[in-house]
Design a protein around this motif. Structure first.
Motif, PDB file in Angstrom:
ATOM      1  N   ILE A  55       0.843  -1.205   0.000  1.00  0.00           N
ATOM      2  CA  ILE A  55       0.000   0.000   0.000  1.00  0.00           C
ATOM      3  C   ILE A  55       0.878   1.254   0.000  1.00  0.00           C
ATOM      4  N   GLU A  56       1.555   1.511   1.138  1.00  0.00           N
ATOM      5  CA  GLU A  56       2.374   2.726   1.205  1.00  0.00           C
ATOM      6  C   GLU A  56       3.526   2.690   0.202  1.00  0.00           C
ATOM      7  N   PHE A  62       4.485   4.910  -7.171  1.00  0.00           N
ATOM      8  CA  PHE A  62       3.646   5.337  -8.291  1.00  0.00           C
ATOM      9  C   PHE A  62       3.514   6.864  -8.315  1.00  0.00           C
ATOM     10  N   ILE A  63       3.441   7.478  -7.132  1.00  0.00           N
ATOM     11  CA  ILE A  63       3.412   8.941  -7.061  1.00  0.00           C
ATOM     12  C   ILE A  63       4.714   9.517  -7.610  1.00  0.00           C
ATOM     13  N   ALA A  64       5.836   8.890  -7.226  1.00  0.00           N
ATOM     14  CA  ALA A  64       7.133   9.355  -7.729  1.00  0.00           C
ATOM     15  C   ALA A  64       7.241   9.166  -9.239  1.00  0.00           C
ATOM     16  N   SER A  65       6.646   8.094  -9.748  1.00  0.00           N
ATOM     17  CA  SER A  65       6.752   7.822 -11.186  1.00  0.00           C
ATOM     18  C   SER A  65       6.036   8.887 -12.019  1.00  0.00           C
ATOM     19  N   VAL A  66       4.836   9.296 -11.608  1.00  0.00           N
ATOM     20  CA  VAL A  66       4.132  10.314 -12.388  1.00  0.00           C
ATOM     21  C   VAL A  66       4.802  11.672 -12.226  1.00  0.00           C
ATOM     22  N   GLY A  90       3.140  15.430  -3.228  1.00  0.00           N
ATOM     23  CA  GLY A  90       3.353  14.011  -2.960  1.00  0.00           C
ATOM     24  C   GLY A  90       3.346  13.701  -1.479  1.00  0.00           C
ATOM     25  N   ALA A  91       3.974  14.590  -0.703  1.00  0.00           N
ATOM     26  CA  ALA A  91       3.993  14.382   0.754  1.00  0.00           C
ATOM     27  C   ALA A  91       2.588  14.461   1.336  1.00  0.00           C
ATOM     28  N   ALA A  92       1.764  15.407   0.852  1.00  0.00           N
ATOM     29  CA  ALA A  92       0.393  15.531   1.345  1.00  0.00           C
ATOM     30  C   ALA A  92      -0.423  14.288   0.984  1.00  0.00           C
ATOM     31  N   ALA A  93      -0.252  13.800  -0.239  1.00  0.00           N
ATOM     32  CA  ALA A  93      -0.992  12.598  -0.655  1.00  0.00           C
ATOM     33  C   ALA A  93      -0.592  11.401   0.194  1.00  0.00           C
ATOM     34  N   MET A  94       0.716  11.252   0.455  1.00  0.00           N
ATOM     35  CA  MET A  94       1.179  10.126   1.257  1.00  0.00           C
ATOM     36  C   MET A  94       0.717  10.256   2.710  1.00  0.00           C
ATOM     37  N   ALA A  95       0.678  11.477   3.241  1.00  0.00           N
ATOM     38  CA  ALA A  95       0.210  11.675   4.616  1.00  0.00           C
ATOM     39  C   ALA A  95      -1.252  11.265   4.744  1.00  0.00           C
ATOM     40  N   CYS A  96      -2.059  11.658   3.760  1.00  0.00           N
ATOM     41  CA  CYS A  96      -3.475  11.260   3.778  1.00  0.00           C
ATOM     42  C   CYS A  96      -3.616   9.755   3.654  1.00  0.00           C
ATOM     43  N   LEU A  97      -2.779   9.172   2.774  1.00  0.00           N
ATOM     44  CA  LEU A  97      -2.866   7.724   2.568  1.00  0.00           C
ATOM     45  C   LEU A  97      -2.524   6.975   3.855  1.00  0.00           C
ATOM     46  N   VAL A  98      -1.473   7.401   4.543  1.00  0.00           N
ATOM     47  CA  VAL A  98      -1.076   6.742   5.792  1.00  0.00           C
ATOM     48  C   VAL A  98      -2.160   6.926   6.857  1.00  0.00           C
ATOM     49  N   PHE A  99      -2.725   8.137   6.939  1.00  0.00           N
ATOM     50  CA  PHE A  99      -3.759   8.388   7.948  1.00  0.00           C
ATOM     51  C   PHE A  99      -4.987   7.520   7.695  1.00  0.00           C
ATOM     52  N   SER A 106      -9.804   3.547   5.534  1.00  0.00           N
ATOM     53  CA  SER A 106     -10.833   3.885   4.545  1.00  0.00           C
ATOM     54  C   SER A 106     -10.228   3.811   3.154  1.00  0.00           C
ATOM     55  N   LEU A 107     -10.560   2.765   2.426  1.00  0.00           N
ATOM     56  CA  LEU A 107     -10.073   2.625   1.047  1.00  0.00           C
ATOM     57  C   LEU A 107     -10.580   3.756   0.156  1.00  0.00           C
ATOM     58  N   PRO A 108     -11.866   4.163   0.262  1.00  0.00           N
ATOM     59  CA  PRO A 108     -12.318   5.268  -0.587  1.00  0.00           C
ATOM     60  C   PRO A 108     -11.512   6.553  -0.375  1.00  0.00           C
ATOM     61  N   MET A 109     -11.203   6.904   0.878  1.00  0.00           N
ATOM     62  CA  MET A 109     -10.473   8.140   1.126  1.00  0.00           C
ATOM     63  C   MET A 109      -9.021   8.028   0.658  1.00  0.00           C
ATOM     64  N   ARG A 110      -8.430   6.845   0.774  1.00  0.00           N
ATOM     65  CA  ARG A 110      -7.070   6.664   0.229  1.00  0.00           C
ATOM     66  C   ARG A 110      -7.092   6.869  -1.280  1.00  0.00           C
ATOM     67  N   THR A 111      -8.120   6.353  -1.904  1.00  0.00           N
ATOM     68  CA  THR A 111      -8.241   6.498  -3.359  1.00  0.00           C
ATOM     69  C   THR A 111      -8.451   7.947  -3.754  1.00  0.00           C
ATOM     70  N   VAL A 112      -9.259   8.665  -2.989  1.00  0.00           N
ATOM     71  CA  VAL A 112      -9.497  10.090  -3.278  1.00  0.00           C
ATOM     72  C   VAL A 112      -8.195  10.871  -3.167  1.00  0.00           C
ATOM     73  N   ALA A 113      -7.418  10.632  -2.098  1.00  0.00           N
ATOM     74  CA  ALA A 113      -6.167  11.374  -1.887  1.00  0.00           C
ATOM     75  C   ALA A 113      -5.193  11.151  -3.038  1.00  0.00           C
ATOM     76  N   VAL A 114      -5.038   9.901  -3.434  1.00  0.00           N
ATOM     77  CA  VAL A 114      -4.100   9.597  -4.530  1.00  0.00           C
ATOM     78  C   VAL A 114      -4.631  10.140  -5.850  1.00  0.00           C
ATOM     79  N   SER A 115      -5.938  10.053  -6.065  1.00  0.00           N
ATOM     80  CA  SER A 115      -6.526  10.533  -7.323  1.00  0.00           C
ATOM     81  C   SER A 115      -6.329  12.035  -7.493  1.00  0.00           C
ATOM     82  N   ILE A 116      -6.436  12.787  -6.394  1.00  0.00           N
ATOM     83  CA  ILE A 116      -6.229  14.242  -6.477  1.00  0.00           C
ATOM     84  C   ILE A 116      -4.814  14.550  -6.956  1.00  0.00           C
TER      85      ILE A 116
END
Length: 390
Positions: A55-56, A62-66, A90-99, A106-116
């Motif tokens: 996950i993390e 993938f965040i680094a790749s884009v 990238g740091a904000a997206a990863m912080a949300c993903l970890v939280f 919450s899989l939906p919220m992890r998906t929202v954070a990465v999608s943004i």
């Protein structure tokens, strides 16, 4: 995921073949695809490896790749890489993903954070690529630009859709059509953008190769080969529609003396200076070429003899860089001699060139730093066929 991983590996090999091309951005695109391969393998290992890796770790790669893909496009186009916004986003997206994994699962919220984050980067890629490139680069640029905006739109829809699913119990890669569709498009993003990057790099290499073949490497003027291609085309056009065609042939006076006295580096600067000032005088439809050494030619389509003489006079004045007029960037002044010829009916291109050369030699013999017009050739009167009557 395995198919997409294979595509990313193929793109990685293709990008590796471009390493020696000198095209900017190839290194970043290659690094982005390498990280995408690792990320996809970690995604595929969900349930086998620890979640922190699948996950993390996978999302971080993938965040680094884009981000690297965006950096590659920016470098390729000679633009500044927005390092700080990419790192902060990238740091904000990863912080949300970890939280939303370890704090509130919450899989939906992890998906929202990465999608943004993905949405922002893909839109940035689309905005980086110009909407109206030159004709030679139009297809690869427009393909990549549109692909980036489509991918950004898909990620925006994905984020909105999963935001509406907050509170629902969803599983990673749940075999629902919408989930598989979003995931498939997301994993195909890197191969699609890499394909566009490869097309852009290839178009850039072709353009630079064509430029090198058509232009003189020292002065930037048209090459001898390109000039005669243009001349043949304009000669055929003039013969077909009856338009005028004129030719100026000129060279720097006493150029050997410049080289012997001041060195070849100064001589090269003189040649470049000649082309710079010549292009300021002629029209955009005219062709200025270096024929060899210190000899140049200017082809004037749709220009009669009087127009050609006027252009030659202005050109001689513009290139009268004698010592008291020499620019501060040049340690020596120079002048040019010019021969002018206008195409006569039925005359070949070789004959036109010979007349202009002859006029140039007369200008040299008459004292240099002058314009001489080549006399029109006598009209050839066809001899009637002789017939014997019996």
């Amino acid at each position: 995921m395995l198919v997409t991983t294979a595509l990313s590996v193929v793109m990685l090999f293709v990008l590796s073949s471009l390493k020696g091309s000198g095209v900017e951005g190839v290194r970043e695109w290659g690094q982005g695809n390498a990280m995408a391969v690792l990320a996809l393998l970690l995604f595929a290992s969900r349930g086998v490896l620890p979640d922190v890796l699948s996950i993390e770790g996978a999302n971080l790669l993938f965040i680094a790749s884009v981000a690297l893909m965006l950096a590659g496009f920016r470098r390729h186009l000679g633009q500044r890489v927005p390092t700080r916004p990419l790192l902060l986003g990238g740091a904000a997206a990863m912080a949300c993903l970890v939280f939303f994994h370890h704090g509130v699962d919450s899989l939906p919220m992890r998906t929202v954070a990465v999608s943004i984050y993905h949405f922002s980067v893909y839109v940035a890629i689309g905005r980086t690529i110009p909407a109206s490139p030159e004709p030679r680069l139009r297809y690869p640029y427009l393909f990549t630009r549109r692909a980036a905006f489509v991918l950004g739109t898909v990620h925006a829809c994905r984020g909105i859709f999963y935001a509406l699913q907050v509170g629902e119990t969803l599983r990673f890669l749940e075999p629902a059509p919408y989930n598989l569709a979003f995931f498939a498009i997301g994993t195909l993003a890197l191969p699609a953008l890499t394909l566009g990057a490869v097309m852009m790099a290839n178009a850039r290499v072709i353009r630079e190769t064509a430029y090198a073949a058509d232009h003189d490497h020292l002065t930037g003027a048209w090459s001898r080969r390109a000039f005669f291609n243009f001349a043949e085309h304009e000669h055929a056009r003039a013969a077909r529609i009856g338009s005028s065609l004129s030719l100026l042939v000129f060279d720097a006076d006493h150029f050997k003396r410049v080289n012997d006295t001041h060195g070849h580096a100064t001589g090269d600067r003189v040649l470049r200076d000649i082309v710079i000032h010549a292009q300021e005088v002629i029209r955009k439809i005219d062709y200025c070429a270096r024929l060899g050494g210190e000899e140049f030619a200017v082809l004037l389509p749709d220009a009669n003899h009087q127009t050609a003489m006027d252009v030659a006079a202005r050109l001689r004045t513009a290139l009268d860089r004698s010592l008291h007029l020499a620019p501060s960037t040049l340690p020596v002044g120079y002048t040019v001699s010019i021969g002018v010829a206008t195409l006569a009916p039925g005359e070949t291109l070789a004959e036109l060139m010979a007349r202009a050369d002859a006029a140039l030699y007369v200008a040299k013999a008459d004292g240099r730093n002058r314009v001489v017009s080549a006399p029109m050739p006598p009209r050839l009167v066809p001899v009637p066929e002789r017939r014997e009557w019996r």
